[in-house]
Design a protein around this motif. Structure first.
Motif, short mmCIF file in Angstrom:
data_model
loop_
_atom_site.label_atom_id
_atom_site.label_comp_id
_atom_site.label_asym_id
_atom_site.label_seq_id
_atom_site.Cartn_x
_atom_site.Cartn_y
_atom_site.Cartn_z
N GLY A 195 40.03 -19.15 -15.30
CA GLY A 195 39.16 -18.70 -16.38
C GLY A 195 37.85 -19.42 -16.54
N PHE A 196 37.49 -20.32 -15.59
CA PHE A 196 36.17 -20.95 -15.62
C PHE A 196 35.20 -20.09 -14.81
CE2 PHE A 196 38.76 -24.51 -16.82
CZ PHE A 196 37.95 -25.33 -17.59
N ILE A 197 33.95 -20.05 -15.21
CA ILE A 197 32.95 -19.26 -14.49
C ILE A 197 31.85 -20.14 -13.90
CG2 ILE A 197 33.35 -17.14 -15.81
CD1 ILE A 197 30.93 -17.82 -17.51
N ASP A 198 31.87 -21.42 -14.22
CA ASP A 198 30.86 -22.35 -13.73
C ASP A 198 31.58 -23.47 -12.97
OD1 ASP A 198 29.08 -24.56 -13.52
OD2 ASP A 198 27.83 -23.71 -15.11
N LEU A 199 31.36 -23.53 -11.66
CA LEU A 199 32.05 -24.50 -10.82
C LEU A 199 31.70 -25.94 -11.21
CD1 LEU A 199 33.89 -25.00 -8.43
CD2 LEU A 199 31.92 -24.75 -6.90
N LYS A 200 30.43 -26.19 -11.54
CA LYS A 200 29.99 -27.52 -11.92
C LYS A 200 30.68 -27.96 -13.21
CE LYS A 200 25.83 -30.24 -12.84
NZ LYS A 200 24.33 -30.20 -12.96
N TYR A 201 30.77 -27.05 -14.18
CA TYR A 201 31.43 -27.37 -15.45
C TYR A 201 32.93 -27.60 -15.24
CZ TYR A 201 33.05 -26.88 -20.28
OH TYR A 201 33.67 -27.09 -21.51
N PHE A 202 33.53 -26.80 -14.35
CA PHE A 202 34.96 -26.98 -14.04
C PHE A 202 35.22 -28.37 -13.46
CE2 PHE A 202 38.22 -26.85 -10.66
CZ PHE A 202 39.34 -26.68 -11.46
N ARG A 203 34.36 -28.79 -12.53
CA ARG A 203 34.53 -30.11 -11.93
C ARG A 203 34.45 -31.22 -12.99
NH1 ARG A 203 34.08 -30.19 -6.32
NH2 ARG A 203 33.22 -28.29 -5.36
N LYS A 204 33.49 -31.09 -13.89
CA LYS A 204 33.32 -32.09 -14.95
C LYS A 204 34.56 -32.15 -15.85
CE LYS A 204 30.52 -33.34 -18.98
NZ LYS A 204 31.73 -33.50 -19.82
N CYS A 205 35.04 -30.98 -16.29
CA CYS A 205 36.21 -30.93 -17.17
C CYS A 205 37.45 -31.48 -16.46
CB CYS A 205 36.47 -29.50 -17.64
SG CYS A 205 35.22 -28.85 -18.77
N PHE A 206 37.61 -31.14 -15.20
CA PHE A 206 38.76 -31.61 -14.44
C PHE A 206 38.74 -33.13 -14.32
CE2 PHE A 206 41.55 -32.46 -10.93
CZ PHE A 206 42.51 -31.46 -10.98
N ASN A 207 37.57 -33.67 -14.03
CA ASN A 207 37.43 -35.12 -13.91
C ASN A 207 37.70 -35.82 -15.25
OD1 ASN A 207 36.47 -37.40 -12.06
ND2 ASN A 207 35.19 -37.69 -13.87
N ASP A 208 37.25 -35.21 -16.36
CA ASP A 208 37.51 -35.77 -17.69
C ASP A 208 39.01 -35.79 -18.00
OD1 ASP A 208 34.82 -36.13 -18.09
OD2 ASP A 208 34.56 -34.30 -19.30
N GLU A 209 39.73 -34.77 -17.54
CA GLU A 209 41.15 -34.64 -17.83
C GLU A 209 42.01 -35.55 -16.96
OE1 GLU A 209 44.65 -33.20 -19.67
OE2 GLU A 209 42.55 -33.04 -20.26
N PHE A 210 41.71 -35.60 -15.66
CA PHE A 210 42.58 -36.29 -14.71
C PHE A 210 41.98 -37.56 -14.11
CE2 PHE A 210 43.96 -31.83 -14.62
CZ PHE A 210 45.29 -31.99 -14.96
N GLY A 211 40.70 -37.82 -14.40
CA GLY A 211 40.08 -39.03 -13.88
C GLY A 211 39.73 -38.97 -12.42
N VAL A 212 39.67 -37.79 -11.84
CA VAL A 212 39.36 -37.60 -10.43
C VAL A 212 38.80 -36.19 -10.26
CG1 VAL A 212 41.71 -36.81 -9.93
CG2 VAL A 212 40.31 -37.77 -8.09
N ASN A 213 37.93 -35.98 -9.29
CA ASN A 213 37.40 -34.63 -9.11
C ASN A 213 38.42 -33.74 -8.40
OD1 ASN A 213 37.00 -34.65 -6.17
ND2 ASN A 213 35.34 -36.12 -6.55
N PRO A 214 38.30 -32.43 -8.49
CA PRO A 214 39.31 -31.51 -7.95
C PRO A 214 39.56 -31.69 -6.45
CG PRO A 214 37.79 -30.33 -9.39
CD PRO A 214 37.23 -31.70 -9.22
N SER A 215 38.52 -31.93 -5.67
CA SER A 215 38.68 -32.07 -4.23
C SER A 215 39.55 -33.28 -3.89
CB SER A 215 37.31 -32.20 -3.55
OG SER A 215 36.52 -31.06 -3.81
N ASP A 216 39.25 -34.41 -4.51
CA ASP A 216 40.03 -35.62 -4.25
C ASP A 216 41.45 -35.48 -4.76
OD1 ASP A 216 37.87 -36.81 -3.04
OD2 ASP A 216 37.23 -37.92 -4.84
#
Length: 364
Positions: free
Chosen positions: A331-352
């Motif tokens: 449900g995200f439409i902005d990849l950059k915003y998704f990366r930021k939110c994911f990093n805030d939640e899990f402390g790591v970016n999605p790729s890593d």
């Protein structure tokens, strides 16, 4: 007048010929006072004609020396005008700390009693730390509780239309209010009455006349317990982090489970918003905000985002999806915003996250 078969009961404590504006205490108290002064009170009554009460008091001095002695002990005398300043100051400080720690907005209390003066007394104790709503009976209180979702409810037991026991039952079986701590205050002194209140879901039982310090301490402890509940609630399905060990399963509020299921049903709908969420849960924005803050410590928007991100983490653990696919599928439409939110939640970016999880799975 009073029917003859009713006359034997009218001096019995809490007995009432009608539930309207009667506690069943007045005549019982009158008789006890009469007996205390070596007298008596009797009644003659005829239906359709009226009732005649006779109070008899002795003219002679019939009191023993022990009865005439005044005690210097004031342990049972309650100062209804104010609580102990030290206790009040300490509790105010504790509540301020709790609000800061848990990022809590102004606390909201609902005071329920058919006696206006008692409501004002309790309100005066709470005014420094709470916004206070008032209700004169359980029926009105229940509607106010559903609408405003208070942080605590302090209710009398004996009231017209709906008493405190029934109010407690209604509150604890209503999804919007089942988390709210309830303190019952009453002149009912029997152990069976206390047990009845607790079995209806009351969190505390305080006798009348109310000791201000007792009430304030119980309010403080129940608010502290309620604000800490959010630490015990998760979203039901733990998503592991490659940096952290698995946590044990925690207790989940039924509404969290329901809300999580609703979000998952709409997980790929980027236009699913807070108004849709409120409608699906049958709550107004304000009700939803206060309910979620109370049981999870999150706003509804934060909760929706959290569910989306945890679902994204699951998909990344699977290893069959690209970051871009996962972004749109949750449900995200902005990849950059998704990366930021994911990093805030899990402390790591999605790729890593995906890389490290797949490395762990393969034993590398």
């Amino acid at each position: 007048g009073i029917e003859e078969h009713e006359l034997k009961n009218i001096f019995t404590r809490f007995y009432s010929l009608t539930n309207k504006n009667s506690t069943g205490i007045g005549l019982s108290l009158s008789q006890r006072l009469a007996v205390l002064h070596k007298g008596n009170i009797t009644v003659k009554s005829s239906p359709g004609k009226g009732s005649e009460f006779t109070l008899q008091l002795p003219l002679a001095d019939l009191y023993s020396n022990e009865e005439k002695m005044t005690s210097s002990k004031q342990a049972n005398v309650i100062d209804w005008k104010r609580a102990d300043f030290g206790v009040h100051k300490t509790i105010s400080h504790n509540l301020d700390k709790l609000k800061t720690t848990y990022e809590k907005d102004q606390l909201l209390a609902l005071v329920v009693d058919d006696n206006f003066e008692i409501r004002q007394f309790i309100k005066s104790l709470l005014n420094n730390q709470f916004k206070v709503l008032e209700a004169g009976n359980g029926r009105i209180a229940f509607e106010l509780a559903k609408e405003h979702i208070p942080d605590i409810i302090i209710s009398d037991v004996m009231m017209p239309e709906m008493d405190g026991f029934e109010l407690c039952t209604q509150l604890k079986t209503e999804a919007k209010t089942d988390h709210i701590p309830v303190i019952l205050t009453t002149v009912l002194s029997e152990q069976s009455d206390r047990i009845k209140g607790l079995t209806r879901g009351a969190d505390s039982y305080i006798p009348k006349p109310i000791d201000p310090d007792h009430l304030l301490i119980r309010v403080n402890k129940l608010i502290e317990k309620q604000l800490r509940l959010k630490e015990k609630f998760n979203m039901g399905e733990h998503v592991s982090s490659p940096y952290k060990p698995e946590k044990p399963e925690l207790k989940v509020h039924p509404m969290i489970e329901k809300a999580r299921s609703i979000v998952l049903d709409n997980i790929d709908n980027s236009e699913y918003n807070i108004d849709d969420f409120c409608s699906d849960l049958g709550m107004s924005r304000m009700q939803l905000y206060r309910k979620f803050k109370a049981i999870s410590g999150m706003s509804a928007n934060s909760f929706i985002r959290k569910v989306r991100l945890h679902q994204a983490a699951k998909m990344l653990q699977n290893g069959n999806y690209s970051i871009k696919e996962v972004t749109y599928d949750v449900g995200f439409i902005d990849l950059k915003y998704f990366r930021k939110c994911f990093n805030d939640e899990f402390g790591v970016n999605p790729s890593d996250y995906a890389k490290m999880h797949n490395e762990n799975s393969s034993g590398i």
